[in-house]
Scaffold this motif. Structure first.
Motif, mmCIF file in Angstrom:
data_model
loop_
_atom_site.group_PDB
_atom_site.id
_atom_site.type_symbol
_atom_site.label_atom_id
_atom_site.label_comp_id
_atom_site.label_asym_id
_atom_site.label_seq_id
_atom_site.Cartn_x
_atom_site.Cartn_y
_atom_site.Cartn_z
ATOM 1 N N UNK A 134 -49.481 -19.446 -46.562
ATOM 2 C CA UNK A 134 -50.813 -19.613 -45.791
ATOM 3 C C UNK A 134 -51.962 -19.966 -46.973
ATOM 4 N N UNK A 135 -53.291 -20.055 -46.584
ATOM 5 C CA UNK A 135 -54.280 -20.592 -47.384
ATOM 6 C C UNK A 135 -54.227 -19.808 -48.683
ATOM 7 N N UNK A 136 -53.960 -18.671 -48.726
ATOM 8 C CA UNK A 136 -54.326 -17.729 -49.861
ATOM 9 C C UNK A 136 -52.887 -17.181 -50.467
ATOM 10 N N UNK B 60 -41.994 -15.396 -57.725
ATOM 11 C CA UNK B 60 -43.410 -14.902 -58.100
ATOM 12 C C UNK B 60 -44.042 -15.140 -56.793
ATOM 13 N N UNK B 61 -44.878 -14.192 -56.661
ATOM 14 C CA UNK B 61 -45.886 -14.346 -55.265
ATOM 15 C C UNK B 61 -47.287 -14.568 -55.856
ATOM 16 N N UNK B 62 -48.094 -15.595 -55.429
ATOM 17 C CA UNK B 62 -49.299 -15.854 -55.932
ATOM 18 C C UNK B 62 -50.254 -15.372 -54.777
ATOM 19 N N UNK B 63 -51.354 -14.788 -54.870
ATOM 20 C CA UNK B 63 -52.441 -14.436 -54.212
ATOM 21 C C UNK B 63 -53.701 -14.901 -54.708
ATOM 22 N N UNK B 64 -54.375 -15.872 -53.869
ATOM 23 C CA UNK B 64 -55.472 -16.581 -54.023
ATOM 24 C C UNK B 64 -56.625 -15.598 -54.473
ATOM 25 N N UNK B 65 -57.186 -15.644 -55.590
ATOM 26 C CA UNK B 65 -58.360 -14.795 -55.775
ATOM 27 C C UNK B 65 -59.539 -15.404 -55.196
ATOM 28 N N UNK B 66 -60.305 -14.431 -54.336
ATOM 29 C CA UNK B 66 -61.408 -14.965 -53.518
ATOM 30 C C UNK B 66 -62.680 -14.303 -54.303
ATOM 31 N N UNK C 147 -57.511 -26.999 -47.933
ATOM 32 C CA UNK C 147 -56.495 -26.046 -47.274
ATOM 33 C C UNK C 147 -57.227 -25.720 -45.709
ATOM 34 N N UNK C 148 -56.046 -24.943 -45.010
ATOM 35 C CA UNK C 148 -56.482 -24.412 -43.750
ATOM 36 C C UNK C 148 -57.493 -23.246 -44.010
ATOM 37 N N UNK C 149 -57.935 -23.042 -42.712
ATOM 38 C CA UNK C 149 -58.926 -21.950 -42.529
ATOM 39 C C UNK C 149 -58.495 -20.682 -43.155
ATOM 40 N N UNK C 150 -59.276 -19.988 -43.849
ATOM 41 C CA UNK C 150 -58.959 -18.549 -44.247
ATOM 42 C C UNK C 150 -58.651 -17.711 -43.582
ATOM 43 N N UNK C 151 -59.030 -17.577 -42.147
ATOM 44 C CA UNK C 151 -59.272 -16.572 -41.395
ATOM 45 C C UNK C 151 -59.910 -17.008 -39.956
ATOM 46 N N UNK C 152 -60.033 -15.742 -39.117
ATOM 47 C CA UNK C 152 -60.775 -15.921 -37.853
ATOM 48 C C UNK C 152 -61.520 -14.883 -37.715
ATOM 49 N N UNK C 153 -62.929 -14.937 -37.208
ATOM 50 C CA UNK C 153 -63.687 -14.015 -36.904
ATOM 51 C C UNK C 153 -63.414 -13.598 -35.458
ATOM 52 N N UNK C 154 -63.225 -12.060 -35.056
ATOM 53 C CA UNK C 154 -63.046 -12.019 -33.567
ATOM 54 C C UNK C 154 -64.268 -12.151 -32.487
ATOM 55 N N UNK C 155 -64.202 -12.397 -31.299
ATOM 56 C CA UNK C 155 -65.134 -12.240 -30.571
ATOM 57 C C UNK C 155 -65.943 -10.948 -30.576
ATOM 58 N N UNK C 156 -67.261 -11.188 -30.618
ATOM 59 C CA UNK C 156 -68.275 -10.085 -30.703
ATOM 60 C C UNK C 156 -68.664 -9.594 -32.028
ATOM 61 N N UNK C 157 -68.026 -10.388 -33.126
ATOM 62 C CA UNK C 157 -68.274 -9.940 -34.488
ATOM 63 C C UNK C 157 -69.740 -10.250 -34.728
#
Length: 258
Positions: A152-154, A174-180, A214-224
Motif C-alpha cells: 500500500x502507500x505506506x 524486510x518490511x518497510x513502513x513509511x515514516x509519516x 502514490x495512492x491516498x494514505x487513507x479515508x476519513x469516515x463520514x461524520x469525521x
C-alpha cells in the motif's frame, strides 16, 4: 598537401551545428514514475534466514531520494546488525534504451558490489531484480533474486532469494513502513472544528497532496470532524479529530452550523 580545407572545415563545424536544433534532452517515462512510490523515509524490520536454520533480525532506517531529473532513486540504509553499525547504499533506475531496470548495492560489511537488472509488474507495484555478486563468507559467486512488492502507500516488502540453478532459497525478508511526519499523524485533536466529512462513503485523504505519485494514505469516515486549515481550489488542507493533517476534496466538507 594543403591543410587549408581541413582548417576551414573545423572552423565551419560550430556554425553548422549552431544552425541545427539542439538535441532534445531525455525525459522521464512511465517506469521512472514508478520509482516515486519507493521514495521517502522508511522504518525497516528485517529477518535473515541462515543455512543453519537460525533467524537474525535487524532494524534500520532507509532514506530514498529521487535525484533531480527523475531518473535515479538513491537510497541510504543505516542501523545495527548483530550489534554492529551497518550502512548500505543503493541506486535504482530504468535505462530506457535497454528497456530494463538497473541497480547496484554496496554496504559496510563487504568489499563486493551487487549489480542487478530487472523489470516490473502490476503497474510498478512489483519490482523484480536479478543480481550477481560474490559472497566472501561462502567464497563463491552468487545470484540473488530480489522482489520488492508495494502493499500500500505506506508499506513495501523486500524478499531476497539465493538462486542456484533451479533451486531458489529465501535468505532475507524486510518490511518497510513509511515514516509519516509528526504534523501528519499526531495525537487526537480536540478542535475547534469547522466542518464534518459528508457523504455515505467518506473521503480519501492525501498526506502529500492530490498530485502525489502514490495512492491516498487513507479515508476519513463520514461524520469525521475536521478543522479547515487552508483552501486550495478543489482540494483543501484539514486537521481531523484523529490528529491527521491532510488534503481532501473540498466538496466533501460540510460546514458545522454555529
Amino acid at each position: 598537401m594543403s591543410t587549408l580545407p581541413v582548417c576551414v572545415a573545423l572552423l565551419a563545424a560550430p556554425v553548422l551545428f549552431a544552425q541545427d536544433a539542439p538535441p532534445e534532452m531525455e525525459k522521464p517515462g512511465e517506469h521512472h514514475a514508478h520509482l516515486k512510490m519507493l521514495a521517502g523515509t522508511w522504518d525497516v524490520k528485517s529477518k535473515m534466514f541462515l543455512i543453519t536454520g537460525e533467524v537474525l533480525e535487524g532494524r534500520y532506517v532507509e532514506t530514498a531520494t529521487l535525484l533531480d531529473g527523475g531518473f535515479w532513486l538513491v537510497s541510504n540504509l543505516t542501523g545495527k546488525f548483530m550489534g554492529t553499525p551497518f550502512h548500505g547504499h543503493s541506486v535504482l533506475g530504468y535505462e530506457a534504451h535497454k528497456k530494463q531496470y538497473t541497480g547496484m548495492w554496496v554496504d559496510s560489511f563487504a568489499s563486493v558490489m551487487l549489480l542487478s537488472k530487472g523489470y516490473c509488474e502490476k503497474n510498478g507495484k512489483v519490482n523484480i531484480m536479478i543480481g550477481t555478486s560474490y559472497d566472501p563468507m561462502q567464497k563463491r559467486n552468487v545470484t540473488i533474486k530480489m522482489v520488492t512488492e508495494i502493499k500500500d502507500a505506506n508499506t513495501k516488502i523486500l524478499r531476497m532469494f539465493d538462486v542456484q540453478g533451479k533451486k531458489k532459497t529465501l535468505v532475507m525478508e524486510a518490511v518497510y513502513k513509511r515514516r509519516i511526519g509528526p504534523l501528519n499523524k499526531g495525537a487526537k485533536f480536540n478542535g475547534p472544528f469547522t466542518h464534518t466529512i459528508a457523504g455515505l462513503g467518506g473521503v480519501h485523504y492525501y498526506l502529500g497532496g492530490p498530485q502525489q505519485a502514490r495512492p491516498p494514505e487513507g479515508k476519513f469516515k463520514p461524520g469525521t470532524r475536521v478543522k479547515l486549515i487552508r483552501k486550495n481550489g478543489s482540494y483543501c488542507v484539514v486537521k481531523s479529530e484523529t490528529g491527521i493533517t491532510a488534503h481532501v476534496a473540498t466538496a466533501a466538507l460540510k460546514p458545522i452550523a454555529e
